[in-house]
Enzyme design. Structure first.
Site, PDB file in Angstrom:
ATOM      1  CG  PHE A 113     -10.066  -9.694  10.642  1.00 45.51           C
ATOM      2  CD1 PHE A 113      -8.837 -10.102  11.154  1.00 45.51           C
ATOM      3  CD2 PHE A 113     -10.251  -9.691   9.272  1.00 45.51           C
ATOM      4  CE1 PHE A 113      -7.817 -10.498  10.311  1.00 45.51           C
ATOM      5  CE2 PHE A 113      -9.234 -10.080   8.421  1.00 45.51           C
ATOM      6  CZ  PHE A 113      -8.015 -10.493   8.942  1.00 45.51           C
ATOM      7  CD  GLN A 114      -7.498  -7.253   7.178  1.00 48.95           C
ATOM      8  OE1 GLN A 114      -8.392  -7.002   6.383  1.00 48.95           O
ATOM      9  NE2 GLN A 114      -6.330  -7.758   6.810  1.00 48.95           N
ATOM     10  CD  GLU A 173      -1.827  -2.304   1.671  1.00 53.32           C
ATOM     11  OE1 GLU A 173      -0.645  -2.568   2.003  1.00 53.32           O
ATOM     12  OE2 GLU A 173      -2.769  -3.106   1.798  1.00 53.32           O
ATOM     13  CG  MET A 210      22.763  13.151   4.282  1.00 49.11           C
ATOM     14  SD  MET A 210      23.965  14.214   3.437  1.00 49.11           S
ATOM     15  CE  MET A 210      23.032  14.801   2.044  1.00 49.11           C
ATOM     16  CE  LYS A 228     -18.350  -6.965   3.827  1.00 50.73           C
ATOM     17  NZ  LYS A 228     -18.176  -8.270   4.470  1.00 50.73           N
TER      18      LYS A 228
END
Lengths: 186, 592
Positions: free
Chosen positions: B112-113, B50, B479, B162
């Site tokens: 969940f999630q 993602e 760096m 959802k």
């Protein structure tokens, strides 16, 4: 303005009462509070409730900072999408009030003294038990603190303060800030 | 006709002119993806992580000026785009991120999630909303695109549970919207603009200092006009590069921590600073109390919070950069501003700057055994004839690219400035290439940054996006290693990347062409072959692990106190820590 004046030392910090009109939606308070915490600015007190128009709420925040910090706070608040108006009341004539509920210990020999102190401050005794009085006071912050100081020797068991609310005096409406270009939204 | 939330979502995207969505599916967004795959005119780019989707959308947005669109699932899908959101917020990139959420009746139950998407993203978005009612969805999406792309652009997150994506409602897409608490000011105060124009005409040692705001407001032509009619030199921040041609005689290139010596000296001695869509970032100013001590400051910015945030402004102008500069240029012309007259007036100032530049130009010591990173960028600049969209990651290679790849056009320099996100460059290049399939898109990166999002190699291959990856592989976090050399007595704590993948084999595994250069003589053939190749290419170029980036204003140092080269007492890697990396020997992987 010279460079040096811009980087002011800390002793320029002053208390400001900021009145914020916001949309009455969930998450708005978190956003307003979050912008203070994300920048390390202090909130001394905060009060919030719906206005006459149920779709908006009024948040009153007391904060401390120098001119530069207060300017940033005002601009950052203005930037929040759900914030409708922001006014620094400290720059206008305003009235402020705070309510405190103070539960004091009252030994038998102190009960009369407690009533007398409450009377002097035109505070009300709103609850009593055999060992306590609960005193309600409304006033500006000096008055509330003076009463608290007077009651301390009796023994304060519990102290609840609402935080300050404030309103602009006379014709200056709290809801209309003097919109300088620097305060416009981005 | 009543439509489902998912249909409303797709129809709303269509009304906003969205052609490409970057995303990755999951449980609660199945309905959204199901309807999306049935749309003929909206393409979904499936990423492998993602974070890749968020940076691709950023690259797309930066290159086009339109909002980039991301669609990911709840929980980990959302938390994985947080870096992209924060990056977009810092660099004012218009992004609309749609995240799935568990059904409204489950919110708050540790389902969940589940994650508090709105809570997590609040400090790193311009605005965010949880849509609780399908009847609000179209309006919310309209507002999201409006807020993301107007005023100072930024990311907006729309959280769709959802059940909202399944529920049905009448579809009405608003033509216009007005938000009670949001109306970006555009024009700027006439009085202040006039005052600014008067000061510009009078100033003896003025500077134009341009930031990313000039690019978002499409003000490149107006800046050029301003510079030319007043003959004022222009310097750009990292984000502002491309807003003024780097090859123009009045261009002083980038300023700040790794800006040119002459640029920072000019800033330091200027008597008038015209800040255009810039925000006086600490990498630009160095020690604030010694920054531009003589200068009066005109600050043009659409975001009032940027003005007087870190530095004072004598003439603040809140407004859209383009709109303000247009008015200002008209006034300047009416005040007899013209190139010929002003050139004579500014001659001593421009001469002084030219002397500074002659004294300490950008330079590096060429070597015939080991490849210098600056040499690669110079070659690239030469071979592409500056016609490329360049994305970079973060670190030394980014600074070398900023110094040596003197871009000439806006929206062709895409880099992560504010947040400094390693891993940004490659997915951003994919996003930009998706927007402009015909243009040459270069990703200048390093082995450290590239490995943070290399999984998207397969996305580039799958979508046949011919991104050219120029990987300056020095085997160290350059760096960090440079700072350890300069300020931590050469103790290389965690800056040496011990084991390195074989990038050519890696590219091969992902069906991407891999090339490698180990010697300076191999650089040009590899670059030429890479640029010529039709598909995506990874050019693994092994560069000097000990090259440092100069000039440099040490953190907290004043802008005129630059280090121009390694100090003589530099004692590399001698005092403990990891060992030096061995220089690679042998032959590179050259074009057949």
């Amino acid at each position: 303005m010279r460079v040096r004046e811009f980087f002011q030392p800390d002793d320029q910090r002053m208390e400001h009462i900021i009145s914020i009109l916001v949309e009455n939606k969930f998450g708005v308070l978190a956003r307003v509070a979050g912008l203070f915490s994300a920048r390390g600015y202090n909130i001394e007190s905060l009060s919030v409730a719906a206005t006459l128009d149920p779709t908006t709420s009024r948040i009153t925040i007391v904060t401390v900072g120098d001119d530069r910090i207060i300017e940033q706070i005002m601009k950052q608040l203005n930037k929040v999408i759900e914030v409708l108006e922001v006014v620094d009341l400290t720059e206008t004539h305003f009235l402020d009030r705070e309510t405190a509920l103070i539960k004091v210990h009252t030994k038998p020999e102190h009960r009369e003294e407690a009533v007398r102190i409450a009377d002097i401050f035109r505070a009300k005794i709103v609850d009593s038990s055999l060992t306590t009085y609960t005193i309600e006071i409304t006033g500006d912050v000096d008055k509330v603190e003076a009463l608290i100081n007077m009651l301390k020797p009796l023994g304060i068991r519990e102290l609840i303060r609402t935080g300050r609310i404030a309103i602009a005096r006379e014709t200056t409406r709290t809801a209309s800030p003097r919109r300088e270009p620097a305060l416009l939204k981005s | 006709m009543r439509k489902s939330g998912a249909e409303i979502f797709c129809e709303s995207l269509r009304r906003e002119g969205v052609k490409t969505v970057f995303g990755l599916p999951g449980g609660v967004v199945l309905k959204l993806f199901d309807v999306l795959c049935q749309q003929k005119d909206i393409e979904l780019v499936l990423t492998r992580h993602e974070q890749g989707a968020a940076h691709m959308a950023e690259g797309y947005a930066k290159a086009t000026g339109k909002a980039g669109v991301v669609l990911v699932t709840s929980g980990p899908g959302m938390t994985n785009i947080v870096t992209g959101l924060a990056d977009a917020y810092m660099d004012s990139v218009p992004l609309v991120a749609f995240t799935g959420q568990v059904s409204t009746d489950l919110i708050g139950n540790d389902a969940f999630q589940e994650a508090d998407n709105v809570g997590i993203s609040r400090p790193c978005t311009k605005h965010n909303v949880l849509v609780k009612d399908v009847n609000d969805l179209a309006q919310t999406i309209k507002e999201a695109f409006y807020i993301a792309t107007s005023g100072r652009p930024g990311p907006v997150l729309v959280d769709i549970p959802k059940d909202v994506s399944i529920a049905k409602a009448e579809f009405r897409y608003p033509d216009k919207i007005s938000l009670r608490g949001y109306s970006p000011s555009m024009g700027g105060s006439k009085q202040h603009i006039r005052q600014a124009a008067e000061e510009i005409m009078k100033a003896k040692k003025p500077m134009i200092y341009v930031g990313g705001g000039a690019i978002f407001s499409n003000a490149a032509d107006d800046i050029r006009e301003l510079a030319e009619i007043t003959q004022i030199p222009v310097t750009m921040t990292l984000m502002g590069l491309g807003s003024f041609p780097g090859t123009h005689p009045l261009s002083l290139g980038m300023l700040g921590m790794h800006g040119g010596y002459w640029t920072n000296m000019a800033m330091h001695h200027s008597d008038l600073l015209i800040a255009v869509g810039a925000r006086f970032d600490d990498r630009v100013t160095g020690k604030l109390s010694e920054f531009c001590p003589e200068a009066r400051v005109i600050h043009i910015d659409i975001d009032p919070t940027s003005i007087k945030k870190t530095f004072h402004a004598h003439i603040p102008i809140v407004g859209d950069v383009k709109a303000v500069l247009r008015q200002m240029n008209v006034m300047l012309r009416s005040m007899d501003g013209n190139p010929v007259k002003m050139r004579a007036y500014r001659a001593p100032w421009l001469k002084q700057i030219a002397e500074w530049q002659a004294a300490h130009p950008l330079s590096y010591k060429q070597d015939d055994k080991i490849i210098k990173p600056q040499f690669v960028i110079e070659k690239l600049f030469e071979l592409t004839k500056h016609e490329a969209i360049v994305t970079t990651d973060v670190g030394q290679h980014q600074m070398f690219a900023a110094q040596y790849f003197k871009g000439t056009k806006p929206r062709t320099w895409l880099t992560s400035g504010g947040l400094g996100t390693m891993g940004f460059g490659f997915p951003a290049a994919i996003g930009a290439q998706k927007a402009f399939p015909e243009k040459l898109v270069l990703c200048i990166t390093s082995e450290g940054s590239f490995q943070m999002n290399l999984q998207e190699l397969v996305t580039a291959a799958e979508h046949k996006l011919p991104v050219k990856i120029v990987l300056l592989n020095n085997g160290v976090h350059g760096m960090v290693r440079q700072w350890q050399d300069l300020f931590y007595e050469g103790r290389y704590s965690a800056s040496i990347l011990g084991k390195m993948p074989d990038f050519v084999k890696l590219a091969d595994a992902y069906s991407v062409k891999g090339l490698r250069a180990l010697k300076p003589s191999e650089v040009e053939p590899v670059l030429k072959a890479g640029l010529k190749h039709k598909g995506p290419v990874l050019m693994d170029i092994h560069t000097d692990p000990f090259e440092n980036c100069y000039p440099m204003i040490p953190a907290g140092g004043a802008q005129h106190e630059m280090m121009l080269e390694d100090p003589p007492e530099l004692n590399r890697g001698k005092k403990g820590g990891a060992q030096k990396r061995k220089v690679d020997e042998g032959e590179g992987v050259l074009p057949a």
